[in-house]
Each structure stands twice: as C-alpha cells, then as structure tokens.
Write an enzyme that holds these catalytic residues in place. Structure first.
Site, mmCIF file in Angstrom:
data_model
loop_
_atom_site.group_PDB
_atom_site.id
_atom_site.type_symbol
_atom_site.label_atom_id
_atom_site.label_comp_id
_atom_site.label_asym_id
_atom_site.label_seq_id
_atom_site.Cartn_x
_atom_site.Cartn_y
_atom_site.Cartn_z
ATOM 1 N N PHE A 77 0.819 -1.211 0.000
ATOM 2 C CA PHE A 77 0.000 0.000 0.000
ATOM 3 C C PHE A 77 0.862 1.274 0.000
ATOM 4 O O PHE A 77 1.826 1.381 0.766
ATOM 5 C CB PHE A 77 -0.891 -0.034 1.249
ATOM 6 C CG PHE A 77 -1.880 1.086 1.362
ATOM 7 C CD1 PHE A 77 -3.108 1.017 0.735
ATOM 8 C CD2 PHE A 77 -1.578 2.218 2.112
ATOM 9 C CE1 PHE A 77 -4.027 2.056 0.848
ATOM 10 C CE2 PHE A 77 -2.486 3.253 2.234
ATOM 11 C CZ PHE A 77 -3.716 3.169 1.595
ATOM 12 N N ASN A 130 -3.919 2.419 10.250
ATOM 13 C CA ASN A 130 -4.693 2.823 9.082
ATOM 14 C C ASN A 130 -5.113 1.494 8.456
ATOM 15 O O ASN A 130 -4.461 0.986 7.552
ATOM 16 C CB ASN A 130 -3.810 3.652 8.138
ATOM 17 C CG ASN A 130 -4.498 3.921 6.814
ATOM 18 O OD1 ASN A 130 -5.724 3.836 6.707
ATOM 19 N ND2 ASN A 130 -3.709 4.247 5.798
ATOM 20 N N PRO A 131 -6.181 0.899 8.984
ATOM 21 C CA PRO A 131 -6.507 -0.469 8.566
ATOM 22 C C PRO A 131 -7.220 -0.469 7.207
ATOM 23 O O PRO A 131 -7.613 0.595 6.720
ATOM 24 C CB PRO A 131 -7.486 -0.914 9.661
ATOM 25 C CG PRO A 131 -8.171 0.352 10.074
ATOM 26 C CD PRO A 131 -7.156 1.461 9.916
HETATM 27 C C1 SAM Z 1 -4.439 0.688 4.316
HETATM 28 S S1 SAM Z 1 -2.970 -0.251 4.455
HETATM 29 C C2 SAM Z 1 -2.024 0.834 5.490
HETATM 30 C C3 SAM Z 1 -0.540 0.684 5.338
HETATM 31 C C4 SAM Z 1 0.277 1.755 6.088
HETATM 32 N N1 SAM Z 1 0.003 1.744 7.494
HETATM 33 C C5 SAM Z 1 -0.013 3.128 5.530
HETATM 34 O O1 SAM Z 1 -0.790 3.875 6.121
HETATM 35 O O2 SAM Z 1 0.548 3.452 4.475
HETATM 36 C C6 SAM Z 1 -3.484 -1.540 5.550
HETATM 37 C C7 SAM Z 1 -2.399 -2.551 5.893
HETATM 38 O O3 SAM Z 1 -2.945 -3.457 6.864
HETATM 39 C C8 SAM Z 1 -2.504 -4.768 6.572
HETATM 40 N N2 SAM Z 1 -3.479 -5.700 7.162
HETATM 41 C C9 SAM Z 1 -4.697 -6.048 6.697
HETATM 42 N N3 SAM Z 1 -5.290 -6.904 7.546
HETATM 43 C C10 SAM Z 1 -4.435 -7.087 8.571
HETATM 44 C C11 SAM Z 1 -4.468 -7.872 9.767
HETATM 45 N N4 SAM Z 1 -5.525 -8.613 10.071
HETATM 46 N N5 SAM Z 1 -3.397 -7.825 10.575
HETATM 47 C C12 SAM Z 1 -2.314 -7.066 10.274
HETATM 48 N N6 SAM Z 1 -2.230 -6.313 9.160
HETATM 49 C C13 SAM Z 1 -3.267 -6.310 8.325
HETATM 50 C C14 SAM Z 1 -2.419 -4.804 5.070
HETATM 51 O O4 SAM Z 1 -1.568 -5.837 4.618
HETATM 52 C C15 SAM Z 1 -1.901 -3.404 4.755
HETATM 53 O O5 SAM Z 1 -0.499 -3.372 4.702
#
Ligand code: SAM
Length: 321
Positions: free
Chosen positions: A116, A228-229
């Site tokens: 991302f 930032n999920p």
């Molecule tokens: C919207 S991106 C945000 C990435 C970064 N924090 C940013 O703001 O640029 C969401 C991230 O959450 C991770 N993710 C999704 N589900 C997750 C989970 N259950 N546990 C940990 N990470 C998760 C994804 O792989 C992704 O990298």
C-alpha cells in the site's frame, strides 16, 4: 488486458522527441509526456510527467529544478530513463511505484507493488499521536512532583511500507515501536525502509517487526495502538481508481461488507494490549465513527470509549475508560 502501450497517437511524437536528443530540455520533455499522458487518458498527466522528469534529474519536484537543469539539453541516457518510467505510467502504474520511492512526512520511503502507498491524509494520524504524547508529557510536567514519563511503547497494526511506524520513531526516537502486518511483502518493505533510514544499523533496538498478531501478547502494555486499517466498504472497492485496482494489494483496502473487519479485530485486541492510560488511533471512513460507537456499546466489556473524532481527516481516536 492493458492495451497497447505504443499507441499510434503518440509514437510519432516520441520519435520526433528522441530524434534530436541533444536539443531536448527538461521542460520540452515534461510538456511532451504530459501531452502523451493526456492523449492516453492518464490521470494527473502534468504531475506524472513532472515527477518522472525531476526524478531522473535527481530532484523531488519540477519546481525545485534550477534554470540550468530546466534548460540544459538532456542526455540520451536521461531521455531513455524518462521513456522507460513513462511507459510504466502509461500502463497506469501509480507514480509512486514508477519512481520506487515516495515521501511521507520527512521520510523518503521505498515503494514497491503491491504494498500500500501511504496517502497524505495519514500524515495527520501521525500528528495526532504526537500531539497526544506531548499532551501527556505537558500534563506530567505541570504536576507539583513530576515523575519521569516512561518512553512510549507504540504498536502499529498494518504497517505497509512502514510510513506511520517509522515517522513516529523518527519524531519520538526514545520510543519503542512495534510494526506488524499480515503480509510478508509489507513487513519486508518496512524492514527495508527501516534499514535504509539507518536506525537498525545504528544499533537501535527500538524497532521490531512482527508477522503475526499472536506475538503481540508477549509485548506487555502499550501506550498507543495506531492503525490505518483496510476500511473501504467491500461494495465500494470496484469504484477505486484503475491504478489502485491494478497494482495495490486490495486486501490492504477491503474492510469487508461494513469496512469494519480489521477495525473490530483491533478494538477487540486493544484492551489486552494497552496500558490503562493507553489510546487507539485509527484512520477510518467518515461513516465509521458512528458505527464504531454503536459497536462499542454492544461490547461494553472492552471498556473502550470513543474520545475524539477528527472529521477533516477521517481519523478517530479511542481511549480505554
Ligand atoms: C491501508 S494499508 C495501510 C498501510 C500503512 N500503514 C499506511 O498507512 O501506508 C493496511 C495494511 O494493513 C494490513 N493488514 C490487513 N489486515 C491485517 C491484519 N488482520 N493484521 C495485520 N495487518 C493487516 C495490510 O496488509 C496493509 O499493509
């Protein structure tokens, strides 16, 4: 299904551009590729062209190039590099992946599909955490008998490229930051970005990477959980830009039917991880604060309250009772 890269509309232009390499300046090339991008329906044609040309000339922005760089003829090698990168943009690759790096706050981070790409609004999420930390410190220094405030332990869930976690560590160098992501590609890129920014080589042990949330339980009490999920409602996923749909990990965006899939997981996990004075900071969809509040009401055992909503940036802050 990406269609032909060399469309007849712009191939003759490219030929005329490269026919006299010694006479082509950065300004000519920016104008040229802008027209090519526009003719091919590439969004932000001017910005894309400027970013690519400035990158090849070693600058962050076209505006920062001095007049010598702007008007000195480009070498054939530079023109070739610009062409290679521009072809990627013509395939709708986001400019951040085309360049392989992007700035977030004061950091230049490596970018690689499908991890991302950090968005500018997420910088405000970092600022909110920093404000909360400085509020805590000020509150303590106002006491008659101030006690030393321990350095904060911060957990970022879903670190992607490491933008949030590394920015926080940069601004709060005494803190301990744990970054976790379910995708190996994201953990690897965060690790690379951390190495690139020299903290690990400098012997710092303040940054940790985890591939699994289970390991978090061993970490002890945490001051701030920040995330930032993935929070896009599943039905909205199809409306995302072609750049996103083609190149970014859709799992990083898709929050399920109500966009709350990972948000609920984080909230359910938070009480077992947080200190009593700890807080959760989440970036969410504008529809989510009400939904989160309702969800917390039916989960009173979590002892979490919605403390603040920062609507401008779609961020919410939650804290335990
Ligand atoms: C919207 S991106 C945000 C990435 C970064 N924090 C940013 O703001 O640029 C969401 C991230 O959450 C991770 N993710 C999704 N589900 C997750 C989970 N259950 N546990 C940990 N990470 C998760 C994804 O792989 C992704 O990298």
């Amino acid at each position: 299904n990406k269609g032909p890269i060399l469309s007849p509309k712009w191939l003759p232009l490219r030929q005329s551009c490269s026919a006299r390499p010694g006479l082509v300046t950065a300004t000519d090339v920016v104008n040229y590729w802008q027209k090519v991008f526009e003719a091919s329906g590439i969004p932000e044609a001017r910005e894309s062209s400027e970013y690519i040309v400035s990158f090849v000339l070693g600058a962050k922005t076209f505006q920062s190039l001095n007049s010598k760089s702007l008007y000195t003829p480009l070498t054939a090698v530079q023109q070739e590099q610009i062409q290679q990168l521009s072809i990627k943009r013509l395939e709708r690759m986001p400019v951040q992946y085309v360049l392989g790096e992007w700035d977030f706050q004061d950091l230049t981070l490596k970018m690689r599909p499908p991890v991302f790409i950090p968005r500018p609004e997420t910088e405000d999420l970092v600022s909110l955490v920093l404000e909360e930390e400085s509020r805590k410190c000020e509150k303590n220094s106002g006491l008659c008998f101030p006690v030393p405030v321990p350095h904060p332990v911060i957990l970022e869930i879903g670190c992607g490229s490491g933008a949030i976690a590394l920015s926080l560590l940069c601004k709060l160098p005494q803190s301990r930051v744990i970054a976790v992501d379910k995708k190996e590609a994201a953990v690897d890129l965060t690790r690379e970005n951390a190495h690139r920014l020299l903290w690990l080589r400098a012997g710092s042990d303040s940054f940790s990477f985890l591939g699994s949330a289970k390991q978090l339980l061993f970490w002890g009490p945490i001051d701030f959980i920040v995330s930032n999920p993935p929070y896009v409602f599943h039905e909205d996923m199809a409306c995302l830009d072609t750049e996103i749909l083609r190149y970014e990990d859709l799992d990083a965006l898709d929050g399920g039917d109500d966009g709350m899939r990972v948000i609920k997981t984080i909230l359910a996990l938070a009480p077992s991880l947080l200190k009593d004075s700890g807080s959760v900071f989440l970036e969410v969809d504008p529809r989510h604060p009400d939904m989160v509040e309702n969800w917390l009401q039916v989960h009173p055992n979590l002892l979490l309250v919605l403390r603040a909503i920062h609507k401008d940036f779609c961020g919410i802050a939650l804290s335990p009772l």
